[in-house]
Design a protein around this motif. Structure first.
Motif, short mmCIF file in Angstrom:
data_model
loop_
_atom_site.label_atom_id
_atom_site.label_comp_id
_atom_site.label_asym_id
_atom_site.label_seq_id
_atom_site.Cartn_x
_atom_site.Cartn_y
_atom_site.Cartn_z
N UNK A 4 0.80 -1.21 0.00
CA UNK A 4 0.00 0.00 0.00
C UNK A 4 0.84 1.27 0.00
N UNK A 5 2.15 1.12 0.00
CA UNK A 5 3.03 2.28 -0.03
C UNK A 5 3.14 2.89 -1.42
N UNK A 6 2.70 2.14 -2.41
CA UNK A 6 2.83 2.58 -3.81
C UNK A 6 1.48 3.05 -4.34
N UNK A 7 1.49 4.23 -4.95
CA UNK A 7 0.25 4.81 -5.46
C UNK A 7 -0.38 3.93 -6.54
N UNK A 59 -9.27 9.95 -23.94
CA UNK A 59 -9.21 8.87 -22.96
C UNK A 59 -9.67 7.55 -23.58
N UNK A 60 -8.81 6.53 -23.61
CA UNK A 60 -9.23 5.23 -24.15
C UNK A 60 -10.39 4.61 -23.37
N UNK A 61 -10.47 4.87 -22.06
CA UNK A 61 -11.53 4.28 -21.24
C UNK A 61 -12.89 4.84 -21.65
N UNK A 62 -13.00 6.17 -21.75
CA UNK A 62 -14.27 6.77 -22.12
C UNK A 62 -14.65 6.45 -23.56
N UNK A 119 -4.58 -3.39 -22.44
CA UNK A 119 -6.04 -3.38 -22.43
C UNK A 119 -6.60 -4.76 -22.73
N UNK A 120 -5.87 -5.55 -23.46
CA UNK A 120 -6.33 -6.90 -23.80
C UNK A 120 -6.21 -7.86 -22.62
N UNK A 121 -5.11 -7.74 -21.87
CA UNK A 121 -4.84 -8.70 -20.80
C UNK A 121 -4.81 -8.08 -19.40
N UNK A 122 -4.91 -6.76 -19.30
CA UNK A 122 -4.88 -6.10 -18.00
C UNK A 122 -3.46 -5.82 -17.55
N UNK A 123 -3.28 -4.70 -16.86
CA UNK A 123 -1.96 -4.35 -16.34
C UNK A 123 -2.13 -3.39 -15.18
N UNK A 124 -1.75 -3.81 -13.98
CA UNK A 124 -1.96 -2.98 -12.79
C UNK A 124 -1.06 -1.75 -12.78
N UNK A 125 0.08 -1.82 -13.47
CA UNK A 125 1.01 -0.68 -13.44
C UNK A 125 0.56 0.47 -14.32
N UNK A 126 -0.40 0.23 -15.20
CA UNK A 126 -0.84 1.29 -16.12
C UNK A 126 -2.14 1.95 -15.70
N UNK A 127 -2.67 1.61 -14.53
CA UNK A 127 -3.91 2.23 -14.05
C UNK A 127 -3.59 3.62 -13.52
N UNK A 128 -4.08 4.65 -14.21
CA UNK A 128 -3.78 6.03 -13.84
C UNK A 128 -4.87 6.60 -12.94
N UNK A 129 -4.61 7.79 -12.41
CA UNK A 129 -5.62 8.47 -11.59
C UNK A 129 -6.86 8.79 -12.42
N UNK A 130 -6.68 9.15 -13.68
CA UNK A 130 -7.82 9.43 -14.57
C UNK A 130 -8.64 8.16 -14.79
N UNK A 131 -7.95 7.03 -14.93
CA UNK A 131 -8.65 5.75 -15.09
C UNK A 131 -9.51 5.46 -13.87
N UNK A 132 -8.98 5.71 -12.69
CA UNK A 132 -9.73 5.43 -11.46
C UNK A 132 -11.00 6.28 -11.39
N UNK A 133 -10.88 7.55 -11.77
CA UNK A 133 -12.06 8.42 -11.78
C UNK A 133 -13.14 7.86 -12.69
N UNK A 134 -12.72 7.47 -13.90
CA UNK A 134 -13.68 6.91 -14.85
C UNK A 134 -14.27 5.60 -14.35
N UNK A 135 -13.43 4.74 -13.79
CA UNK A 135 -13.88 3.44 -13.31
C UNK A 135 -14.87 3.59 -12.17
N UNK A 136 -14.62 4.51 -11.25
CA UNK A 136 -15.52 4.73 -10.11
C UNK A 136 -16.89 5.20 -10.60
N UNK A 137 -16.90 6.14 -11.52
CA UNK A 137 -18.17 6.67 -12.05
C UNK A 137 -18.95 5.57 -12.75
N UNK A 138 -18.27 4.80 -13.59
CA UNK A 138 -18.93 3.73 -14.34
C UNK A 138 -19.40 2.61 -13.41
N UNK A 139 -18.60 2.30 -12.39
CA UNK A 139 -18.97 1.24 -11.45
C UNK A 139 -20.21 1.63 -10.64
#
Length: 288
Positions: A4-7, A59-62, A119-139
């Protein structure tokens, strides 16, 4: 805990928890109406949206959400009007979305198919703060639909004709379900990946069905399983440097196998009890 020390891990765990909630939530309805592979088709269409995001520098997510929603609505309209079979519609989504994504990404400045890998297989290191905002709204949208309208959606999944007779807006609910599935795909793609998101819609539900009977119980247990395997898989990825999507799905399969092993003797015991009760009733009827 050093994890949890890493953003980036904080963002990944938040996204994983949301995936664990949303994917089984909509997956319960898709399994109920025998559309378990719908997530695969939408996932391939979403890849075209991701490629468009790179091409248009947005944004690729949107963009993936927009394209996936359009594709899901189109498939539902084709299915409901009976112009072609659902299998053909799914095939068109699979191959058209895949081909479109590959073609478009190569038109983007400096783009190549390598840009699509995370995007095809998932990658935890590429999840950005913008991605989290989009994911929270969509979820939040997915949870509001799947839990807030669970009775109406369940009725439509069970029997569309009966639901229509009772006054429910069947077409609207079907379209809403398709849109919710599309949104769920884009929620999950950063952690699980577009190619494996359907597994998270189906496997936790299948595991829950092994030990539950009612719809609400299945929905609840499936979401609990989804959260547990998503968080565990994401944490394991940090320690063993493994792909997040593959790790999460394999954990889900392991849970399914455990649930199956546990449920088998329980099912046999219930069957024996039911037979014994039937025999008692039969003897009572003969005596009378």
């Amino acid at each position: 805990m050093d994890i949890l020390d890493y953003a980036f891990m904080q963002r990944a765990l938040i996204a994983a928890a949301l995936v664990g909630i949303t994917a089984p939530a909509i997956g319960t309805y898709l399994v109920q109406r025998r559309q378990a592979v719908m997530g695969d088709g939408i996932g391939h269409v979403a890849m075209t949206g991701v490629a468009l995001g790179f091409l248009l520098n947005t944004s690729p997510v949107w963009m993936a959400t927009l394209v996936a929603v359009i594709g899901a609505v189109g498939m539902e309209l084709i299915r409901s009007r009976g112009k072609t079979s659902g299998d053909i519609a799914l095939a068109m989504l699979f191959y058209g979305g895949l081909a479109g994504g590959v073609m478009i990404i190569n038109l983007a400045p400096g783009g190549s198919t390598a840009n699509l890998t995370s995007y095809l297989f998932g990658s935890i290191t590429t999840v950005s703060a913008e991605d989290i905002t989009a994911v929270v709204i969509l979820a939040l949208f997915v949870v509001a639909v799947t839990l807030g309208l669970r009775r109406q959606l369940f009725a439509v999944c069970q029997d569309e004709e009966f639901a229509g007779v009772t006054g429910l807006p069947v077409r609207f609910l079907n379209l809403l379900m398709a849109v919710t599935a599309a949104v769920t795909v884009t929620v999950a793609m950063r952690i699980v990946g577009l190619l494996l998101v359907s597994a998270m819609m189906v496997i936790p539900v299948a595991a829950a069905q092994r030990v539950t009977r009612g719809f609400t119980a299945t929905l609840t247990v499936a979401m609990v399983i989804g959260v547990l395997v998503s968080l565990s898989g994401t944490a394991a990825t940090y320690y063993i440097d493994a792909p997040s999507g593959g790790t999460i799905v394999l954990l889900a399969i392991a849970v399914f196998m455990v649930m199956t092993a546990v449920s088998t003797p329980l099912a046999r015991r219930r069957a024996r009890a039911a037979r014994a009760a039937e025999e008692v009733c039969t003897r009572d009827d003969v005596t009378v």
